[in-house]
Design a protein around this motif. Structure first.
Motif, short mmCIF file in Angstrom:
data_model
loop_
_atom_site.label_atom_id
_atom_site.label_comp_id
_atom_site.label_asym_id
_atom_site.label_seq_id
_atom_site.Cartn_x
_atom_site.Cartn_y
_atom_site.Cartn_z
N ARG A 45 0.83 -1.21 0.00
CA ARG A 45 0.00 0.00 0.00
C ARG A 45 0.86 1.25 0.00
NH1 ARG A 45 -1.07 -2.33 4.75
NH2 ARG A 45 -3.23 -2.78 4.25
N LYS A 46 0.18 2.34 -0.34
CA LYS A 46 0.84 3.65 -0.29
C LYS A 46 0.12 4.50 0.73
CE LYS A 46 2.26 3.78 -5.13
NZ LYS A 46 2.32 4.55 -6.36
N ALA A 47 0.87 5.21 1.57
CA ALA A 47 0.24 6.09 2.54
C ALA A 47 -0.29 7.33 1.83
CB ALA A 47 1.23 6.50 3.62
N SER A 48 -1.35 7.92 2.39
CA SER A 48 -1.91 9.11 1.75
C SER A 48 -1.00 10.32 1.95
CB SER A 48 -3.32 9.39 2.27
OG SER A 48 -3.42 9.07 3.62
N SER A 50 1.11 11.56 -0.18
CA SER A 50 2.43 11.21 -0.70
C SER A 50 3.34 10.64 0.39
CB SER A 50 3.16 12.40 -1.33
OG SER A 50 2.29 13.19 -2.05
N GLY A 51 2.76 9.92 1.32
CA GLY A 51 3.55 9.29 2.38
C GLY A 51 4.30 8.08 1.88
N PRO A 52 4.86 7.30 2.79
CA PRO A 52 5.71 6.17 2.41
C PRO A 52 4.95 5.01 1.76
CG PRO A 52 5.43 6.26 4.79
CD PRO A 52 4.77 7.48 4.24
N LEU A 53 5.70 4.07 1.21
CA LEU A 53 5.14 2.86 0.64
C LEU A 53 5.38 1.70 1.59
CD1 LEU A 53 6.80 3.08 -2.89
CD2 LEU A 53 4.71 4.21 -2.10
N GLN A 54 4.46 0.76 1.60
CA GLN A 54 4.71 -0.49 2.32
C GLN A 54 4.95 -1.57 1.29
OE1 GLN A 54 1.48 -1.90 4.76
NE2 GLN A 54 2.54 -3.80 5.29
N VAL A 62 8.46 -3.84 4.78
CA VAL A 62 9.31 -2.67 4.95
C VAL A 62 8.56 -1.45 4.47
CG1 VAL A 62 11.46 -1.57 4.20
CG2 VAL A 62 11.42 -4.02 4.61
N MET A 63 8.74 -0.31 5.17
CA MET A 63 8.21 0.93 4.60
C MET A 63 9.38 1.78 4.15
SD MET A 63 6.98 3.11 7.89
CE MET A 63 6.97 2.07 9.33
N LEU A 64 9.18 2.47 3.07
CA LEU A 64 10.21 3.39 2.59
C LEU A 64 9.54 4.53 1.84
CD1 LEU A 64 12.24 1.67 -0.29
CD2 LEU A 64 9.89 1.15 0.30
N ARG A 65 10.25 5.65 1.75
CA ARG A 65 9.66 6.81 1.09
C ARG A 65 9.71 6.64 -0.42
NH1 ARG A 65 12.09 11.76 4.64
NH2 ARG A 65 10.59 11.61 6.35
N PHE B 310 4.44 4.98 9.96
CA PHE B 310 3.98 4.92 8.56
C PHE B 310 2.93 6.01 8.31
CE2 PHE B 310 1.06 3.26 5.30
CZ PHE B 310 1.94 2.91 4.30
N ALA B 314 4.39 11.29 6.27
CA ALA B 314 4.15 12.34 5.29
C ALA B 314 4.19 13.72 5.95
CB ALA B 314 2.80 12.12 4.61
N PHE B 416 14.52 7.25 4.74
CA PHE B 416 13.65 6.65 5.74
C PHE B 416 13.23 5.26 5.27
CE2 PHE B 416 9.19 6.19 7.37
CZ PHE B 416 9.55 5.90 8.66
N LEU B 418 12.19 1.52 7.06
CA LEU B 418 11.92 0.92 8.37
C LEU B 418 11.11 -0.36 8.21
CD1 LEU B 418 12.28 1.86 11.40
CD2 LEU B 418 9.89 2.53 11.27
#
Ligand SMILES: Nc1nc2c(ncn2[C@@H]2O[C@H](COP(=O)(O)OP(=O)(O)OP(=O)(O)O)[C@@H](O)[C@H]2O)c(=O)[nH]1
Lengths: 77, 595
Positions: A45-48, A50-54, A62-65, B310, B314, B416, B418
């Motif tokens: 998934r992608k965070a809203s 423009s947040g990080p991706l899972q 892993v999450m990363l930008r 997470f 943003a 970043f 994690l």
């Protein structure tokens, strides 16, 4: 078969890592987290906002930008 | 004495194993980077005393962050007699790289494949014996959390300790360059010993994530959970605190007053109104603290912190921070000190400093005591929990403002990346341990600072002896009076001023000091304060308490972690200035609106 980057995938897409174009420190961290060329990677998934991706590599989530994801070249089947 | 070092990637259960081996008290949490300091314990193994050292988790031996350097220096300066390498079995396909790196150092190694219980649940099969053969090292499957496989592993450790300590390979760095070789070796071993199902069957984590990380439900859920948590602490904790305070008062009247009746008046006063009242008032908060940390233990161990990172990244990115900074703010709710140390996992110094600048604004459990006391004394039972929650929002808001103002001075491009661990739930043992740790921590502070603080306050309010206690003619009255030009515009009176001054040592002293100043404790103290202040004054006081200079321990940590006097001074000056401005704006604003 089409080459793209991890950042351009959509949730649910599965691709294969082709190469990682990151500076040494980040590269090492990604290696340790299981990012290796030839490995399968799934975008969960992608965070809203423009947040990080899972993503899932092997058995690790892993999450990363998005900026970092753009440095990972992948190939979609 | 022989020495065993626990080595492994972050969040693999090193601290859990350490606690199991030593009966010790390392902090456990489902967050990569809970341990940032060396922790050691001694146990009897095979007839000899052995020292066990819990090291911070490392991803690889080349790492650049402060905590990884700690480990590298440690290994270089004191080669352990045995390296107990702990891998998370469910992630063995990637964690083996660290093991192979360590193997090149020719250390004496025993390998623990931890979380065997989870591996089984997820359907991951490992042939430990075969792996042992291929790698020529003793390897054991184990569950550090539940204890399965522990006796066998301990036996192997005891046996391995009999081998002589190897020397550390001098060219540590060049040895490490052979990662190519590691890849093929890893593939070879894994192929013969590990079966991973095509799809992981951790459906619980997946289901929870699809709700908790939902694109637009995630954040509201986060705030709702926080709200319920603090509501819960208030609703459960406040009556207990009241009850205990009443019990302390009863003890004083029925036992202590008659017992001490023969002592001189002044000494009686110091013992009863000073030390006893002050300490009892503070001690009444112990159950709330324990309750609070039980909640924290559950949150930390659940894996929710990584989810919060997470959700918030943003926003944090726009503030020059990242999701980890947000998690440190949340950890700061417990105590600012470990949160400050937790920033060691950041590699960029600028980001680390910026994070350290905002952490002291996070509403720690010591400040929580002051707020519970004041909101219970001045607001209706319905309004009090909302008042408390509003202070948490203020805490976040000021952190955001601070980061926005300073982000250009601490520019950074830290990547970043994690891990998101699966959801876990702490065992009762883990929760009890955490509760006990916090009580112990609290008692240490109490004996060190709080007693000294309340005695000082008593002296200030009773000297010179000619003046009426706590009147304007006493030392405290004079100090409070002298500072009035500074505090009067905030609606903070002389008595509260004295309490604030001592709150600089530790925030717990604030309430203790008020008990001494008013010569009252428990409900009576709350009533007296409730009659003297109106809610605007009280809220202004709480805002000031929230934001002004953090406690001594936090200041000391700021200095020891930043190693920059200028930075520590900036942090102190900023929080003091911000506290004054915000209290001023609130107090004068509310008064102007006619409240
Ligand atoms: N299911 C399961 N969970 C475990 C086991 N061992 C540890 N855990 C959990 O794994 C998480 C991490 O444990 P820690 O002991 O804090 O790990 P650590 O290696 O010290 O972590 P860092 O301090 O980040 O390096 C916690 O939530 C533990 O409760 C185990 O054998 N089984």
């Amino acid at each position: 078969m089409s080459a793209t980057t991890l950042a351009a995938l959509h949730p649910g897409d599965i691709a294969t890592i082709v190469s990682i174009h990151a500076e040494e420190a980040l590269h090492l961290r990604l290696l340790a987290l299981g990012f290796r060329s030839g490995k399968q990677i799934e975008l969960i998934r992608k965070a809203s906002f423009s947040g990080p991706l899972q993503v899932r590599v092997g058995t690790t989530d892993v999450m990363l930008r998005r900026v970092e994801a753009a440095k990972i070249e992948v190939q979609k089947p | 004495m022989k020495r065993i070092a626990l080595l492994g990637m972050p969040n693999t259960g090193k601290s859990t194993l350490f606690n199991r081996m030593t009966g010790g008290a390392a902090r456990v949490g489902n967050w990569p980077g809970i341990t940032v300091e060396l922790l050691s314990g001694k146990i009897l193994l095979g007839g000899d005393m052995v020292e066990i050292i819990d090291l911070p988790g490392i991803y690889d031996l080349h790492g650049f962050s402060d905590d990884e350097q700690v480990v590298r220096h440690f290994l270089h300066d004191n080669v352990p007699d045995l390296a107990l390498v702990i891998l998370n079995t469910t992630q063995i396909e990637r964690q083996m790289s660290l093991l192979l790196q360590l193997k090149q150092l020719n250390m004496n190694i025993v390998v623990i494949l931890n979380m065997a219980d989870e591996a089984k649940k997820f359907g991951i099969g490992v042939d430990a014996e075969k792996m042992s053969e291929l790698l020529e090292m003793p390897i054991f499957l184990l569950s550090a959390k539940y204890g399965g496989g522990y006796p066998e592993a301990l036996q192997a450790v005891t046996k391995a300790l009999r081998y002589p300590t190897p020397g550390m390979a001098e060219q540590l760095r060049s040895q490490l360059e052979q990662d190519e070789h590691i890849e093929t070796e890893m593939a070879r071993v894994l192929k013969h010993t590990v079966q991973v199902p095509a799809r992981l069957s951790d459906s619980l984590t997946e289901k929870l994530d699809s709700l908790i990380l939902h694109p637009w439900l995630g954040l509201p859920i986060f705030f709702a959970v926080m709200y319920l948590l603090f509501q819960g602490i208030f609703i459960f904790g406040q009556p207990i605190q009241g009850g205990i305070a009443a019990a302390f008062t009863w003890l004083r009247e029925t036992a202590l007053v008659p017992l001490l009746a023969s002592l001189p008046q002044a000494l009686q006063g110091l013992l009863l109104d000073g030390i006893y009242n002050g300490l009892a008032t503070v001690a009444a908060f112990v159950p709330i603290i324990v309750l609070f940390f039980l909640f924290m233990a559950i949150v930390e161990d659940s894996g929710y912190l990584s989810r919060a990172a997470f959700l918030m990244d943003a926003l944090m990115a726009r503030l020059g921070l990242d999701g980890r900074g947000f998690v440190m703010l949340l950890m700061g709710f417990g105590c600012n000190v470990p949160a400050l140390m937790g920033t060691r996992v950041m590699r960029s110094r600028a980001m680390r400093l910026l994070t350290m600048l905002v952490i002291p604004l996070s509403l720690c459990s010591a400040r929580l005591q002051v707020f519970i006391f004041f909101s219970a004394a001045l607001f209706s039972p319905k309004a009090a929990p909302i008042v408390l929650f509003s202070l948490y929002l203020f805490s976040f808001a000021t952190a955001i403002i601070t980061a926005l103002i300073f982000k250009n001075r601490f520019k950074n491009t830290e990547p970043f990346v994690l891990e998101l661990p699966p959801y876990r739930f702490p065992t009762l043992r883990q929760m009890a341990l955490r509760g006990w740790l916090e009580v112990r921590h609290f008692l240490r502070r109490a004996t060190k600072f709080i007693v000294a603080g309340v005695v000082m306050v008593w002296l200030l309010t009773h000297l010179p002896p000619s003046a009426a206690p706590a009147s304007a003619d006493t030392l405290s009255g004079m100090i409070g009076g002298a500072l009035q030009p500074f505090f009067a515009p905030l609606g903070i009176n002389e008595q509260l001023t004295i309490a604030l001054i001592f709150g600089f040592i530790a925030k717990e002293i604030v309430i203790g000091a008020l008990a001494v100043i008013y010569s009252l404790s428990g409900d009576a103290l709350g009533n007296a304060i409730g009659q003297q202040l109106d809610w605007v004054q009280a809220y202004s006081f709480m805002l000031f308490t929230l934001l002004y200079t953090p406690c001594l321990a936090t200041v000391a940590t700021l200095q020891s972690e930043s190693k920059q006097l200028k930075f520590t001074a900036l942090s102190l000056g900023w929080s003091l200035g911000l506290a004054w401005l915000i209290s001023f704006a609130f107090y004068q604003g509310a008064r102007a609106l006619g409240y």
